[in-house]
Enzyme design. Structure first.
Site, PDB file in Angstrom:
ATOM      1  N   SER A  73      -8.251 -70.552  58.233  1.00  0.00           N
ATOM      2  CA  SER A  73      -7.970 -69.518  59.224  1.00  0.00           C
ATOM      3  C   SER A  73      -8.935 -69.662  60.397  1.00  0.00           C
ATOM      4  CB  SER A  73      -8.112 -68.127  58.604  1.00  0.00           C
ATOM      5  OG  SER A  73      -8.178 -67.162  59.644  1.00  0.00           O
ATOM      6  N   ASP A 177       8.302 -53.938  58.301  1.00  0.00           N
ATOM      7  CA  ASP A 177       7.451 -54.838  59.085  1.00  0.00           C
ATOM      8  C   ASP A 177       7.889 -56.293  58.921  1.00  0.00           C
ATOM      9  OD1 ASP A 177       6.216 -52.424  59.349  1.00  0.00           O
ATOM     10  OD2 ASP A 177       4.401 -52.957  58.252  1.00  0.00           O
TER      11      ASP A 177
HETATM   12  C1  GAF Z   1       3.393 -49.752  56.934  1.00  0.00           C
HETATM   13  C2  GAF Z   1       4.331 -50.337  55.884  1.00  0.00           C
HETATM   14  F1  GAF Z   1       4.036 -51.649  55.672  1.00  0.00           F
HETATM   15  C3  GAF Z   1       5.793 -50.181  56.296  1.00  0.00           C
HETATM   16  O1  GAF Z   1       6.631 -50.618  55.266  1.00  0.00           O
HETATM   17  C4  GAF Z   1       6.110 -48.747  56.689  1.00  0.00           C
HETATM   18  O2  GAF Z   1       6.238 -47.938  55.551  1.00  0.00           O
HETATM   19  C5  GAF Z   1       5.063 -48.201  57.648  1.00  0.00           C
HETATM   20  O3  GAF Z   1       3.744 -48.394  57.171  1.00  0.00           O
HETATM   21  C6  GAF Z   1       5.239 -46.736  57.897  1.00  0.00           C
HETATM   22  O4  GAF Z   1       6.430 -46.511  58.560  1.00  0.00           O
HETATM   23  O5  GAF Z   1       3.454 -50.488  58.112  1.00  0.00           O
END
Ligand code: GAF
Length: 391
Positions: A73, A177
């Site tokens: 990294s 995400d």
């Molecule tokens: C974090 C989690 F990784 C997502 O999956 C989501 O739940 C978010 O928090 C809240 O919306 O980023």
């Protein structure tokens, strides 16, 4: 970020790879994200509306003849090794867990990987609610699959990366995400249905901007609060089932149904559930109003989302409340809310293009005045999801 700025890390990572491993890599890229609206709804089978950022993680990779993974990294200036044939069962609370966890889960899904040398670089701010973890997972998955000659299937890979985080890292995150990092579309937010895993593009009007303000208060996801919120939602579903029938998740509950069953829930569980069921409705309202060009109404949904996270879900903190509330009062700002998992991190505001500079200055000055701290403010130009970077 302009193409010229992006070419600097792209060249640097390729040079670093060549000097460490003596051959040329291919470079995979996966972005972080800002969530316009829909917080903690993803693991309740609900709706979210994130956009992929220009900030991204790059992973340079080339296959090896054996089954070892060697990862360096540039961000951490640390190297780690891993044997695909004798993987540790769980992560060891290290940045490399995200890479190795993804490798383990890709193999468990039946994809046979080649060993590889990898170099990682990122400009996604770490621990700021902008999904640096998902960006690393998805870019590592893209790099490992590419080095193994296997196809990158965006939605399937996002699910595998989520499993890696759930089972290998120990954070019970939802799919948002990883999904937007894999599937993001330039110029658009994505409306994701986290039950069907289908999504549709929601264009961001060219005269409006998503302004992100980083409070620089670091969140700590694995710290238990996130998983505790998830447990409260599950408890809500368990207690509501005898009243509402075969519901699978809070996605299946309307705000009116929840209100009618209030007496079935402890007060805290009720408030956690109220955030989720009202937030799902706000996401759909935000999508509708963004498409209709009714930015004032979209901003109202964002403001209501912030209040719900602050009062019902209790995942904000004073610094982030300050930034959201300050933004909400600035002329040309339609709405503002915390974005991401919570307990620190960033706000996102929907802003009239002409008001962006003034809004940014007001946030930086106001935050310094109130907390003596620096807020990093930037405009998000929604980028594409994961892919190979042309060298
Ligand atoms: C974090 C989690 F990784 C997502 O999956 C989501 O739940 C978010 O928090 C809240 O919306 O980023």
């Amino acid at each position: 970020m302009t193409t010229t700025e992006m070419s600097v890390p792209r060249r640097r990572i390729a040079d670093e790879f060549a000097s460490r491993f003596g051959r040329a890599p291919r470079v995979s890229r996966a972005p972080g994200r800002v969530n316009v609206i829909g917080e903690h709804t993803d693991y309740n089978d609900g709706f979210v509306m994130p956009a992929a950022l220009e900030f991204a993680t790059l992973v340079a990779a080339a296959p090896r003849a054996d089954r070892r993974l060697n990862v360096y990294s540039m961000t951490m200036d640390e190297a780690r090794e891993f044997d695909l044939d004798s993987p540790p069962e769980r992560g060891r609370h290290d940045w490399s867990d995200y890479v190795f966890g993804v490798a383990v889960m890709l193999e468990r899904s039946g994809r046979r990987l080649k060993g590889a040398d990898l170099v990682v670089w990122t400009d996604v701010p770490l621990g700021s609610g902008l999904s640096s973890s998902a960006a690393l997972e998805v870019s590592a998955a893209h790099a490992l699959l590419t080095a193994s000659g296997a196809p990158f299937e965006p939605v399937a890979t996002a699910k595998i990366c989520q499993e890696a985080e759930n089972e290998y890292v120990g954070m019970r995150c939802g799919i948002m995400d990883q999904y937007v990092s894999a599937c993001g579309a330039a110029g658009n937010a994505l409306l994701i249905d986290c039950r069907s895993l289908e999504s549709r593009n929601v264009p961001i009007d060219p005269n409006r901007r998503l302004l992100v303000a980083n409070s620089n208060v670091k969140h700590q996801h694995a710290g238990g609060e996130y998983n505790a919120r998830r447990e409260a939602c599950e408890e809500g579903v368990r207690l509501l089932k005898p009243r509402l029938g075969p519901i699978k998740a809070l996605r299946d509950v309307t705000p009116a149904e929840l209100d009618a069953s209030r007496d079935a829930l402890p007060e805290l569980v009720y408030r956690r559930c109220r955030h989720i069921v009202t937030e799902n409705a706000r996401v759909l309202e935000a999508e509708r109003t963004l498409r209709a060009g009714d930015f004032a109404a979209c901003g109202q949904a964002m403001n209501a989302s912030h209040a719900s996270m602050r009062d019902d879900f209790e995942i904000t903190c004073p610094e982030v409340d300050f930034l959201a509330e300050l933004a909400q009062g600035i002329e040309g700002v339609y709405g503002s809310r915390m974005t991401g998992g919570g307990f620190g991190g960033c706000t996102v505001s929907l802003v009239e293009a002409a008001a962006v500079d003034r809004a940014a200055r007001t946030l930086v000055d106001g935050y310094r005045g109130a907390y003596g701290r620096v807020a990093d403010v930037f405009v998000c130009s929604p980028s594409a999801g994961a892919g190979l970077v042309p060298l």
